[in-house]
Design a protein around this motif. Structure first.
Motif, PDB file in Angstrom:
ATOM      1  N   PRO A  32       0.842  -1.213   0.000  1.00 44.18           N
ATOM      2  CA  PRO A  32       0.000   0.000   0.000  1.00 44.18           C
ATOM      3  C   PRO A  32       0.871   1.254   0.000  1.00 44.18           C
ATOM      4  N   HIS A  33       0.373   2.295  -0.651  1.00 44.64           N
ATOM      5  CA  HIS A  33       1.086   3.569  -0.686  1.00 44.64           C
ATOM      6  C   HIS A  33       0.497   4.509   0.346  1.00 44.64           C
ATOM      7  N   HIS A  34       1.345   5.032   1.206  1.00 45.55           N
ATOM      8  CA  HIS A  34       0.909   5.944   2.255  1.00 45.55           C
ATOM      9  C   HIS A  34       1.769   7.201   2.219  1.00 45.55           C
ATOM     10  N   ASP A  35       1.188   8.317   1.810  1.00 42.25           N
ATOM     11  CA  ASP A  35       1.855   9.598   2.001  1.00 42.25           C
ATOM     12  C   ASP A  35       1.713   9.977   3.469  1.00 42.25           C
ATOM     13  N   PRO A  36       2.800  10.338   4.130  1.00 40.88           N
ATOM     14  CA  PRO A  36       2.729  10.586   5.578  1.00 40.88           C
ATOM     15  C   PRO A  36       2.039  11.900   5.899  1.00 40.88           C
ATOM     16  N   LEU A  37       1.358  11.911   7.044  1.00 37.77           N
ATOM     17  CA  LEU A  37       0.763  13.145   7.534  1.00 37.77           C
ATOM     18  C   LEU A  37       1.837  14.081   8.078  1.00 37.77           C
ATOM     19  N   LEU A  38       2.851  13.495   8.735  1.00 38.76           N
ATOM     20  CA  LEU A  38       3.980  14.253   9.260  1.00 38.76           C
ATOM     21  C   LEU A  38       5.227  13.906   8.467  1.00 38.76           C
ATOM     22  N   GLY A  96       1.724   8.830  -8.330  1.00 42.34           N
ATOM     23  CA  GLY A  96       2.578   9.993  -8.177  1.00 42.34           C
ATOM     24  C   GLY A  96       2.806  10.803  -9.432  1.00 42.34           C
ATOM     25  N   SER A  97       2.161  10.460 -10.530  1.00 47.06           N
ATOM     26  CA  SER A  97       2.332  11.247 -11.747  1.00 47.06           C
ATOM     27  C   SER A  97       1.580  12.576 -11.627  1.00 47.06           C
ATOM     28  N   LEU A  98       1.885  13.483 -12.546  1.00 42.89           N
ATOM     29  CA  LEU A  98       1.229  14.786 -12.508  1.00 42.89           C
ATOM     30  C   LEU A  98      -0.276  14.649 -12.705  1.00 42.89           C
ATOM     31  N   GLN A  99      -0.692  13.848 -13.671  1.00 47.95           N
ATOM     32  CA  GLN A  99      -2.119  13.684 -13.915  1.00 47.95           C
ATOM     33  C   GLN A  99      -2.813  12.942 -12.783  1.00 47.95           C
ATOM     34  N   ALA A 100      -2.099  11.995 -12.140  1.00 47.26           N
ATOM     35  CA  ALA A 100      -2.689  11.314 -10.990  1.00 47.26           C
ATOM     36  C   ALA A 100      -2.887  12.290  -9.825  1.00 47.26           C
ATOM     37  N   SER A 101      -1.920  13.181  -9.634  1.00 51.00           N
ATOM     38  CA  SER A 101      -2.071  14.185  -8.584  1.00 51.00           C
ATOM     39  C   SER A 101      -3.267  15.094  -8.861  1.00 51.00           C
ATOM     40  N   MET A 102      -3.457  15.463 -10.123  1.00 52.22           N
ATOM     41  CA  MET A 102      -4.617  16.293 -10.460  1.00 52.22           C
ATOM     42  C   MET A 102      -5.916  15.516 -10.244  1.00 52.22           C
ATOM     43  N   GLN A 103      -5.879  14.207 -10.476  1.00 54.05           N
ATOM     44  CA  GLN A 103      -7.067  13.378 -10.230  1.00 54.05           C
ATOM     45  C   GLN A 103      -7.392  13.346  -8.734  1.00 54.05           C
ATOM     46  N   HIS A 104      -6.349  13.248  -7.886  1.00 53.88           N
ATOM     47  CA  HIS A 104      -6.588  13.291  -6.440  1.00 53.88           C
ATOM     48  C   HIS A 104      -7.206  14.626  -6.037  1.00 53.88           C
ATOM     49  N   GLY A 143       4.447  22.163   0.028  1.00 53.95           N
ATOM     50  CA  GLY A 143       4.034  23.377  -0.648  1.00 53.95           C
ATOM     51  C   GLY A 143       3.881  23.284  -2.146  1.00 53.95           C
ATOM     52  N   GLU A 144       4.111  22.119  -2.761  1.00 53.93           N
ATOM     53  CA  GLU A 144       3.912  21.996  -4.197  1.00 53.93           C
ATOM     54  C   GLU A 144       3.341  20.628  -4.510  1.00 53.93           C
ATOM     55  N   LEU A 145       2.943  20.432  -5.781  1.00 53.06           N
ATOM     56  CA  LEU A 145       2.319  19.169  -6.157  1.00 53.06           C
ATOM     57  C   LEU A 145       3.229  17.990  -5.837  1.00 53.06           C
ATOM     58  N   ASN A 146       2.650  16.960  -5.249  1.00 50.65           N
ATOM     59  CA  ASN A 146       3.406  15.795  -4.790  1.00 50.65           C
ATOM     60  C   ASN A 146       3.603  14.828  -5.955  1.00 50.65           C
ATOM     61  N   VAL A 147       4.525  15.159  -6.848  1.00 48.51           N
ATOM     62  CA  VAL A 147       4.831  14.329  -8.012  1.00 48.51           C
ATOM     63  C   VAL A 147       6.028  13.441  -7.666  1.00 48.51           C
ATOM     64  N   HIS A 148       5.843  12.136  -7.770  1.00 49.10           N
ATOM     65  CA  HIS A 148       6.911  11.189  -7.442  1.00 49.10           C
ATOM     66  C   HIS A 148       6.792   9.978  -8.358  1.00 49.10           C
ATOM     67  N   LYS A 149       7.678   9.015  -8.188  1.00 45.99           N
ATOM     68  CA  LYS A 149       7.757   7.867  -9.084  1.00 45.99           C
ATOM     69  C   LYS A 149       7.015   6.649  -8.564  1.00 45.99           C
ATOM     70  N   GLU A 150       6.337   6.767  -7.448  1.00 47.53           N
ATOM     71  CA  GLU A 150       5.614   5.632  -6.910  1.00 47.53           C
ATOM     72  C   GLU A 150       4.164   5.649  -7.379  1.00 47.53           C
ATOM     73  N   LYS A 151       3.380   4.741  -6.812  1.00 46.76           N
ATOM     74  CA  LYS A 151       1.978   4.616  -7.223  1.00 46.76           C
ATOM     75  C   LYS A 151       1.214   5.914  -6.995  1.00 46.76           C
ATOM     76  N   ASP A 162      -4.772   2.944  -0.061  1.00 46.92           N
ATOM     77  CA  ASP A 162      -3.714   3.773  -0.639  1.00 46.92           C
ATOM     78  C   ASP A 162      -4.074   5.224  -0.328  1.00 46.92           C
ATOM     79  N   ILE A 163      -3.210   5.909   0.408  1.00 46.32           N
ATOM     80  CA  ILE A 163      -3.511   7.235   0.930  1.00 46.32           C
ATOM     81  C   ILE A 163      -2.594   8.242   0.258  1.00 46.32           C
ATOM     82  N   HIS A 164      -3.188   9.273  -0.318  1.00 47.10           N
ATOM     83  CA  HIS A 164      -2.433  10.248  -1.103  1.00 47.10           C
ATOM     84  C   HIS A 164      -2.710  11.661  -0.583  1.00 47.10           C
ATOM     85  N   PHE A 165      -1.632  12.413  -0.371  1.00 49.19           N
ATOM     86  CA  PHE A 165      -1.686  13.848  -0.132  1.00 49.19           C
ATOM     87  C   PHE A 165      -1.172  14.522  -1.395  1.00 49.19           C
TER      88      PHE A 165
END
Length: 607
Positions: A74-80, A194-202, A184-192, A176-179
């Motif tokens: 599972p993918h978990h973006d941390p709260l802290l 994490g793409s730019l369009q996926a971030s916009m979908q979130h 301060g900027e879009l959370n674009v990364h290489k994991e599940k 799967d939890i996504h922030f």
């Protein structure tokens, strides 16, 4: 780069007529109930109608339920912000302890009253003796919690807001939890996810939930509403393009405009100029504002915020025997949210408060039982927020913290923007040579400019590029590159050891980058504190004292009476109904026909 028409108006000059082909903004009645103001952050989303007294505040995250039997992790973006290998790095803990003792000695030299009596600190060993013997006691559920209301809907395909904060370490494994925004900027990364369009979908899922469930506005009726989006001072132009596309095409708002958060904060605070210091959950941004314009050279975003203070507080509490020994902020969102609440309840910068203070907090266990913990806290409540001024304490969340200033135009131009200045330089011709060829040839040794060729009839229709300007621009880029080939423009915000500057020194550095002495004096006299982590009692007075010791100008640090985290949202709501804001709106038809060109012409900041 062009100065927007809004900035020309604010400086007292008449706005220039729009370029041929762009439609004139139509005068339409401004209806505050039909204007939605959106202020997205790393941890919270503030959204509401411009006519509302306060915005709706909810967690800026989305949790998707995983399919049963899924083999991937599972993918978990941390709260802290996560810790930087604290358990395995003994040297990091030794350094943390040294800085803790240093800050403790500084506090011992502070006076507590007019009789100049020094503070008396309670040793952590004495606090630990009480806290380790403290036992949790069972208490009834809070009055706001209904008995028949389920704590967590484990069958829901998607979770939002406080439902995510109810996920313990075991329940979180099923989601799967996504922030979508981090630091301060879009959370674009290489994991599940994490793409730019996926971030916009979130973002689309979260904002749609807030509109439908929070504001009770059906998505099909957004065509009659307008949107104002608050964006960061240090921005990526491609991300702004995606934001406008999200608002106008995917969500379907009738029209929208963007405003920088520091500029909106000055409107919300009712000041015409000032240095805006925004301390958020995961970032701290500094920007100097004059006449509604954010000064380009005085913008910076530092990668530390309230979440880093939470981790510092947890380590300090564990040194004095934190009674909730099972606390696991890395895997449990319940524990991470608890620590954020403890920071708001316990932490302050009031040196007159000394000695052991008895505190209480409640916690719901996995079996549904509520427990009440009693804890004694000493100077730990002051040491945690003092990490903003002693950034060595923040090394536990990463020794190397990024510093972001506004990228130059040539470093972030958009290939889809056919009117971009850098695009025109690279594709235009003069005397038969393309601008891009000049840049490539000039990088090689022994480059000799080509002799001038006669201009033919075919060349008359091509765009003319100033060859001297292109050459000088290329040389400045080559000279600014370091040995690693990267632009080095943020070194002034790091100290000699490579650590990011403390808050007070970063503010001084940002203001000193201004060219005018009079402007610097005005900025030091009007430092505005905003952001969700700027609400710590005593922070404004402490910051003012620290800066006053380092500069000769008069220093005033302001904090408004309202919630500091809502100042930018309030300012954007005020801007949206102003008569002068009519020319900022971008309609669906404008965006469909002109794209980035209309955003460049209508944006109230330097594009």
């Amino acid at each position: 780069m062009q100065r927007s028409r809004a900035s020309s108006t604010s400086s007292g000059r008449h706005p220039a007529p729009p370029p041929i082909g762009l439609p004139q903004p139509q005068a339409q009645p401004l209806e505050a109930p039909k204007i939605i103001v959106i202020h997205p952050g790393s941890q919270h989303l503030r959204i509401g109608r411009a006519a509302d007294l306060n915005p709706l505040t909810l967690l800026h995250a989305v949790a998707y339920r995983r399919r049963p039997g899924a083999s991937d992790r599972p993918h978990h973006d941390p709260l802290l912000p996560p810790l930087d290998n604290v358990n395995s790095n003994s040297g990091l803990m030794v350094e943390f302890e040294e800085q803790r003792l240093l800050v403790s000695r500084i506090l011992q030299h502070c006076v507590v009253d007019n009789k100049n009596r020094l503070r008396v600190a309670t040793p952590p060993q004495q606090l630990a003796h009480f806290n380790r013997s403290s036992q949790a006691e069972k208490v009834p559920a809070p009055s706001g919690q209904m008995a028949d209301e389920p704590w967590l809907d484990r069958e829901a395909p998607v979770l939002f807001d406080d439902r995510i904060l109810r996920l313990g370490a075991v329940d979180a494994r099923n989601y799967d939890i996504h922030f979508p925004i981090q630091r301060g900027e879009l959370n674009v990364h290489k994991e599940k996810g994490g793409s730019l369009q996926a971030s916009m979908q979130h973002l689309e899922r979260i904002w749609s939930y807030a509109l439908e469930e929070g504001l009770k506005i059906p998505l099909r009726k957004l065509g009659t509403h307008c949107a104002v989006l608050v964006v960061n001072d240090v921005y990526v132009r491609r991300h702004l393009r995606e934001f406008v596309t999200l608002l106008l095409r995917r969500l379907g708002f009738r029209r929208c405009f963007l405003v920088q958060d520091s500029v909106a904060s000055t409107f919300g605070a009712g000041i015409g100029y000032g240095c805006v210091v925004d301390i958020g959950a995961q970032k701290t941004s500094i920007a100097c504002i004059e006449d509604g314009i954010s000064q380009l050279d005085a913008r910076v975003r530092l990668s530390y915020g309230g979440g880093d203070l939470d981790q510092v507080l947890l380590l300090l509490l564990r040194k004095c025997g934190f009674p909730y020994r099972e606390c696991n902020v890395q895997e449990s969102y319940v524990d991470a949210h608890l620590l954020d609440e403890l920071k708001e309840k316990f932490c302050h910068l009031n040196t007159s408060v000394c000695g052991a203070q008895e505190k209480h907090f409640n916690l719901r266990k996995q079996n549904g039982q509520w427990l009440r913990y009693t804890i004694q806290v000493g100077d730990e409540a002051l040491m945690a927020p003092l990490a903003l001024f002693h950034t060595e304490l923040l090394n536990i969340t990463g020794r190397t913290k990024a510093v972001f200033t506004q990228q130059a135009v040539q470093d972030q131009y958009d290939c889809e923007d056919c009117f971009d200045a850098e695009y025109l330089k690279e594709t235009g011709r003069k005397n038969g040579v393309r601008g891009g060829d000049i840049l490539q040839l000039s990088a090689s040794a022994g480059y000799q400019p080509r002799p001038q060729l006669p201009v033919t009839a075919d060349d008359e229709e091509l765009i003319v590029v100033d060859q001297d300007e292109t050459m000088s621009n290329c040389q400045s880029q080559l000279g600014a590159q370091t040995a690693g080939g990267q632009l080095n423009s943020n070194g002034c915000y790091h100290n000699g050891q490579g650590l990011v500057l403390p808050l007070d020194q970063a503010i001084i550095q940002a203001i000193n980058r201004l060219s005018s002495y009079e402007t610097k004096r005005k900025m030091f006299g009007s430092i505005l504190l905003v952001g969700s982590s700027a609400k710590l009692p005593g922070l404004a007075a402490w910051l003012e004292h620290r800066i006053s010791q380092q500069v000769q100008s008069e220093v005033n640090v302001l904090i408004k009476g309202m919630d500091a985290g809502m100042v930018a949202w309030k300012g954007a709501a005020i801007m949206s109904v102003l008569e002068s804001a009519r020319e900022l709106w971008i309609s669906q038809n404008d965006w469909q026909r002109h794209g980035l060109r209309v955003l460049r012409e209508r944006s109230p900041f330097l594009w």
